[in-house]
Enzyme design. Structure first.
Site, PDB file in Angstrom:
ATOM      1  N   GLU A 142       4.193  -0.252   5.265  1.00  0.00           N
ATOM      2  CA  GLU A 142       4.029   0.464   6.541  1.00  0.00           C
ATOM      3  C   GLU A 142       3.917   1.975   6.381  1.00  0.00           C
ATOM      4  O   GLU A 142       4.722   2.607   5.703  1.00  0.00           O
ATOM      5  CB  GLU A 142       5.210   0.139   7.473  1.00  0.00           C
ATOM      6  N   LYS A 196       4.788  -4.398  13.782  1.00  0.00           N
ATOM      7  CA  LYS A 196       5.677  -5.292  14.527  1.00  0.00           C
ATOM      8  C   LYS A 196       4.990  -6.638  14.571  1.00  0.00           C
ATOM      9  O   LYS A 196       3.911  -6.774  15.121  1.00  0.00           O
ATOM     10  CB  LYS A 196       5.920  -4.786  15.965  1.00  0.00           C
ATOM     11  N   PRO A 238       0.791  -1.237   0.000  1.00  0.00           N
ATOM     12  CA  PRO A 238       0.000   0.000   0.000  1.00  0.00           C
ATOM     13  C   PRO A 238       0.825   1.291   0.000  1.00  0.00           C
ATOM     14  O   PRO A 238       0.277   2.360  -0.227  1.00  0.00           O
ATOM     15  CB  PRO A 238      -0.811  -0.100   1.287  1.00  0.00           C
ATOM     16  N   PHE A 239       2.136   1.195   0.267  1.00  0.00           N
ATOM     17  CA  PHE A 239       2.961   2.418   0.303  1.00  0.00           C
ATOM     18  C   PHE A 239       4.168   2.272  -0.625  1.00  0.00           C
ATOM     19  O   PHE A 239       5.296   2.601  -0.261  1.00  0.00           O
ATOM     20  CB  PHE A 239       3.390   2.737   1.746  1.00  0.00           C
ATOM     21  N   SER A 240       3.893   1.779  -1.829  1.00  0.00           N
ATOM     22  CA  SER A 240       4.960   1.576  -2.811  1.00  0.00           C
ATOM     23  C   SER A 240       5.444   2.916  -3.356  1.00  0.00           C
ATOM     24  O   SER A 240       4.653   3.843  -3.542  1.00  0.00           O
ATOM     25  CB  SER A 240       4.459   0.710  -3.964  1.00  0.00           C
TER      26      SER A 240
END
Length: 428
Positions: free
Chosen positions: A232, A248, A214-216
């Site tokens: 993340e 984590k 989701p955070f490419s």
């Protein structure tokens, strides 16, 4: 003044690829892709910013103050990164380990051209430019013929720390924990290749395809590249609301649905993984409290399991309301580096891992993201990422895991190899 034009996009997935290919002609590129991952806090499916009108590039000395001045005077879209070594600006710390990449400690730019895609709706924002240029570029992008990547020859990746050396170092970390110097620490090791010639676009396409995180990010600053498949979020600001989502806890995916569900349940109920996550959640709560309105820090989700193509992850979500006396950059300065990549207590941990790690982290375990004109922002955590300096032909990726009193060094080593799997696959 930005010219803003809206377009309807019939095939958003294809258009994202066309945008990325078109962007390669520019010196500065930030391409952010959420890969349609279902997440509550997403503002865009895709963002592309290219071609710097202004920029800031600096080492860690006074870096946050310089960024604060740049952001507050520009009051425009800014895209760029914070490296892990900005810790040396925040605390009395140093970074003297080997650095094969030599990226600046901080880099942001104000793009001339910006594309924001959400569903089928595309917003194009150009700085000081006429409508004709927008239309010409849009036509050029739409006419690009996208062909799926063809993997070229691979490169030979080496491991900076051997298994034996890794176990020895983690054993030393456990001694620090038993001595009461720390409770938990993220310990990282590097994989690298020298004299490496790669096609960054092709490698990013492959990494993104097998990860769909989701955070490419595809980032380019001249000859320096980041190819990231990060799952993340570090920190997001929307109005007065701040959202942090530390990871984590990791377990592997399986093609067998029954085994996959077992792996997920095992992670959810693993006491060690939960303890790791809760410790970092507490640290993030404390970090956010420095700039929060009184009583506004809240844990919205604790130890929730999210599934990605490569792994299951345990993620918590912490929110706060920003006290209006603090600026957007103040929030970053008081929470950086992020808890999930350091440990608790943060300063003690950063000193210990600096002594035991063999490589300067640089952009790995830093953050990439953007500021909007109104001062909102969103930053990822740079993990599951390949870094490339085209000029000195050096490729690097690092992985880490959380060391706690319950850690078994051999198992931590296996977790690192699991996290390295996608990058190995892409490069070799």
């Amino acid at each position: 003044m930005r010219v803003s034009i809206h377009k309807h996009i019939a095939n958003p997935e294809q258009f994202k690829q066309q945008l990325l290919i078109w962007s390669q002609q520019f010196r500065e590129v930030v391409f952010l892709d959420s890969n349609s991952y279902p997440q509550e806090y997403s503002s865009f499916d895709c963002l592309l910013a290219v071609d710097a009108f202004t920029s800031i590039k600096t080492d860690y000395h006074n870096a946050f103050d310089d960024l604060k001045q740049y952001q507050s005077t520009t009051k425009d879209w800014l895209l760029g990164y914070l490296t892990y070594d900005l810790k040396n600006n925040v605390e009395d710390l140093k970074s003297s380990n080997f650095d094969g990449l030599n990226f600046p400690d901080l880099f942001f730019f104000q793009p001339k051209k910006l594309f924001l895609l959400k569903g089928n709706q595309l917003e194009i924002q150009y700085l000081f430019l006429c409508d004709d240029e927008v239309e010409e570029d849009f036509t050029a992008i739409s006419e690009i013929e996208y062909e799926p990547f063809v993997s070229l020859s691979g490169i030979e990746v080496q491991q900076r720390i051997s298994k034996e050396f890794y176990i020895e170092k983690v054993t030393k970390m456990l001694q620090h924990i038993h001595a009461g110097d720390m409770y938990e620490a993220n310990f990282c090791m590097e994989f690298f290749a020298e004299n490496a010639v790669i096609n960054p676009l092709e490698k990013f396409q492959k990494l993104n395809e097998i990860s769909q995180a989701p955070f490419s990010v595809f980032f380019k600053n001249n000859k320096q590249y980041l190819l990231s498949a990060s799952p993340e979020r570090y920190l997001k600001k929307v109005g007065e609301t701040l959202i942090s989502q530390p990871i984590k806890g990791t377990s592997k995916r399986s093609l067998d649905p029954v085994e996959d569900e077992k792996s997920k349940e095992y992670l959810e109920n693993d006491a060690k993984e939960r303890a790791e996550n809760i410790m970092i959640t507490d640290l993030v709560r404390n970090d956010l409290s420095h700039t929060a309105q009184k009583g506004s820090v809240e844990v919205v989700e604790l130890c929730k399991i999210y599934s990605f193509l490569q792994v299951h992850q345990m993620i918590s979500t912490i929110t706060s309301k920003l006290d209006p006396q603090y600026s957007p950059v103040d929030v970053l300065k008081t929470t950086f580096p992020m808890g999930s990549m350091t440990g608790a207590p943060k300063i003690s941990v950063m000193k210990i891992i600096e002594n035991l790690e063999e490589t300067k982290r640089g952009l790995y375990s830093g953050a990439v993201g953007y500021f909007t004109p109104s001062g909102d922002f969103d930053f990822n955590v740079v993990i599951r990422s390949i870094l490339y300096n085209q000029e000195n032909q050096y490729v690097s990726f690092s992985v880490g895991s959380a060391i706690t009193a319950q850690s078994i060094p051999e198992k931590e080593y296996e977790e690192c190899l699991l996290k390295a799997k996608a990058m190995h696959e892409v490069l070799e």
